[in-house]
Motif scaffolding. Sequence first.
Motif, PDB file in Angstrom:
ATOM      1  N   UNK A  79       0.714  -1.140   0.057  1.00  8.80           N
ATOM      2  CA  UNK A  79       0.225   0.011  -0.320  1.00  8.80           C
ATOM      3  C   UNK A  79       0.821   1.274   0.225  1.00  8.80           C
ATOM      4  N   UNK A  80       0.417   2.220  -0.759  1.00 10.51           N
ATOM      5  CA  UNK A  80       1.182   3.276  -0.804  1.00 10.51           C
ATOM      6  C   UNK A  80       0.091   4.720  -0.717  1.00 10.51           C
ATOM      7  N   UNK A  81       0.134   5.507   0.154  1.00 14.07           N
ATOM      8  CA  UNK A  81      -1.127   6.632   0.291  1.00 14.07           C
ATOM      9  C   UNK A  81      -0.541   7.788   1.141  1.00 14.07           C
ATOM     10  N   UNK A  82      -1.073   8.922   0.955  1.00 10.37           N
ATOM     11  CA  UNK A  82      -0.988  10.162   1.707  1.00 10.37           C
ATOM     12  C   UNK A  82      -1.805  10.014   2.944  1.00 10.37           C
ATOM     13  N   UNK A  83      -1.237   9.967   4.131  1.00 10.09           N
ATOM     14  CA  UNK A  83      -1.802  10.098   5.399  1.00 10.09           C
ATOM     15  C   UNK A  83      -1.932  11.259   6.149  1.00 10.09           C
ATOM     16  N   UNK A  84      -1.770  12.333   5.572  1.00  7.37           N
ATOM     17  CA  UNK A  84      -1.831  13.692   6.149  1.00  7.37           C
ATOM     18  C   UNK A  84      -0.807  13.826   6.983  1.00  7.37           C
ATOM     19  N   UNK A  85      -0.999  14.564   8.369  1.00  2.83           N
ATOM     20  CA  UNK A  85       0.078  14.760   9.350  1.00  2.83           C
ATOM     21  C   UNK A  85      -0.247  14.231  10.582  1.00  2.83           C
ATOM     22  N   UNK A  86      -0.032  12.774  10.739  1.00  2.00           N
ATOM     23  CA  UNK A  86      -0.336  12.099  11.923  1.00  2.00           C
ATOM     24  C   UNK A  86       0.611  12.647  13.044  1.00  2.00           C
ATOM     25  N   UNK A 101       2.710  13.607   4.922  1.00  2.00           N
ATOM     26  CA  UNK A 101       3.333  12.247   5.040  1.00  2.00           C
ATOM     27  C   UNK A 101       2.810  11.407   3.980  1.00  2.00           C
ATOM     28  N   UNK A 102       3.851  10.892   3.348  1.00  2.00           N
ATOM     29  CA  UNK A 102       3.579   9.714   2.269  1.00  2.00           C
ATOM     30  C   UNK A 102       3.960   8.505   3.057  1.00  2.00           C
ATOM     31  N   UNK A 103       3.009   7.463   3.181  1.00  2.00           N
ATOM     32  CA  UNK A 103       3.064   6.178   3.729  1.00  2.00           C
ATOM     33  C   UNK A 103       3.153   5.301   2.601  1.00  2.00           C
ATOM     34  N   UNK A 104       4.174   4.170   2.920  1.00  2.00           N
ATOM     35  CA  UNK A 104       4.399   3.137   1.843  1.00  2.00           C
ATOM     36  C   UNK A 104       4.570   1.908   2.898  1.00  2.00           C
ATOM     37  N   UNK A 105       4.044   0.829   2.684  1.00  2.00           N
ATOM     38  CA  UNK A 105       4.031  -0.578   3.305  1.00  2.00           C
ATOM     39  C   UNK A 105       4.421  -1.576   2.335  1.00  2.00           C
ATOM     40  N   UNK A 106       5.352  -2.339   2.547  1.00  2.00           N
ATOM     41  CA  UNK A 106       6.057  -3.224   1.777  1.00  2.00           C
ATOM     42  C   UNK A 106       6.134  -4.670   2.478  1.00  2.00           C
ATOM     43  N   UNK A 107       6.379  -5.775   1.818  1.00  2.00           N
ATOM     44  CA  UNK A 107       6.921  -6.939   2.186  1.00  2.00           C
ATOM     45  C   UNK A 107       8.229  -7.100   1.660  1.00  2.00           C
ATOM     46  N   UNK A 117       8.049  -7.120   7.282  1.00  2.00           N
ATOM     47  CA  UNK A 117       7.143  -6.117   6.992  1.00  2.00           C
ATOM     48  C   UNK A 117       7.745  -4.630   7.140  1.00  2.00           C
ATOM     49  N   UNK A 118       7.903  -4.013   6.063  1.00  2.00           N
ATOM     50  CA  UNK A 118       8.272  -2.230   6.194  1.00  2.00           C
ATOM     51  C   UNK A 118       7.412  -1.335   6.132  1.00  2.00           C
ATOM     52  N   UNK A 119       7.155  -0.381   6.910  1.00  2.00           N
ATOM     53  CA  UNK A 119       6.541   0.872   7.065  1.00  2.00           C
ATOM     54  C   UNK A 119       7.347   1.999   6.839  1.00  2.00           C
ATOM     55  N   UNK A 120       7.136   2.658   5.776  1.00  2.00           N
ATOM     56  CA  UNK A 120       8.000   4.143   5.855  1.00  2.00           C
ATOM     57  C   UNK A 120       6.931   5.243   5.702  1.00  2.00           C
ATOM     58  N   UNK A 133       5.735   6.711  -8.859  1.00  2.00           N
ATOM     59  CA  UNK A 133       5.449   5.150  -9.139  1.00  2.00           C
ATOM     60  C   UNK A 133       6.460   4.631  -7.861  1.00  2.00           C
ATOM     61  N   UNK A 134       6.025   4.142  -6.827  1.00  2.00           N
ATOM     62  CA  UNK A 134       7.005   3.446  -5.756  1.00  2.00           C
ATOM     63  C   UNK A 134       7.084   2.215  -5.954  1.00  2.00           C
ATOM     64  N   UNK A 135       6.237   1.377  -6.715  1.00  2.00           N
ATOM     65  CA  UNK A 135       6.328  -0.046  -6.689  1.00  2.00           C
ATOM     66  C   UNK A 135       7.715  -0.737  -6.717  1.00  2.00           C
ATOM     67  N   UNK A 136       8.015  -1.350  -5.970  1.00  2.00           N
ATOM     68  CA  UNK A 136       9.310  -2.146  -5.668  1.00  2.00           C
ATOM     69  C   UNK A 136      10.482  -1.205  -5.066  1.00  2.00           C
ATOM     70  N   UNK A 137      10.081  -0.180  -4.777  1.00  2.00           N
ATOM     71  CA  UNK A 137      11.041   0.927  -4.251  1.00  2.00           C
ATOM     72  C   UNK A 137      10.939   0.875  -2.695  1.00  2.00           C
ATOM     73  N   UNK A 138      12.126   1.148  -2.126  1.00  2.00           N
ATOM     74  CA  UNK A 138      12.468   1.144  -0.551  1.00  2.00           C
ATOM     75  C   UNK A 138      12.136   2.722  -0.283  1.00  2.00           C
TER      76      UNK A 138
END
Length: 216
Positions: A79-86, A101-107, A117-120, A133-138
């Motif tokens: 998943x990759x999406x903007x999450x505002x300002x947590x 903040x842009x949130x990206x979660x990956x395996x 599991x990584x969450x950035x 386009x963030x597919x496959x990127x860390x």
Amino acid sequence: MSTSRNILLVERELTDALSASRSTVRAVLQQLAREGLVTREPKNGTRAIGSLLLPIDELKTMDQLAREPSAPLETHTIECRQVGRPPVVCDRLGLPVGWSVLMIESLLVHDGLTIGVTVGYIAVSEGQSRGIDVEGLDVISILEQKLGIDIGPSRSTVGAVTADEQTADLMGVDVGAPLIWLEDVIEDDAGQPRALSQLRLRGDRIAFSAMTRRIM
């Protein structure tokens, strides 16, 4: 790189060393194979898979780690999406006014097995995250390749946690299984925090290495 990889496990030697019956040793090895800790192949016997050794004193992209002398290491975006300002992330990153903040979660997959599991959380200015386009990127690759940021130092923290239900499902482990928790706060070359990266990694498949020195 990997450690203790491809060590041959001989049932007869294990029964002698452990003072256990051959059927007990065989059952344990079969369970370890189901959990992905050993491989069992005709004519090749049973071999320990070993741990993936990751350096924590260097910031490396997944592409760089994949070129290490180990089995393939891959990143699959969930998943990759903007999450505002947590609030918590804003505080950790010292998020400037108007930024979000842009949130990206990956395996994280190693040798065909999901090991983490990584969450950035990435600090972005207005409009900066659109069309990325963030597919496959860390996280590091996104900062450098997509946002044109020169990476500075990072502050790393390592701890131990247990797998919650969602993480256990993603990683194929039992709820409550031991995990290693690794967090990096990544700064740009001006000292501004630009990303918060959190990894939950299988404790039975990961080891860390670092160069240390004694301070007098």
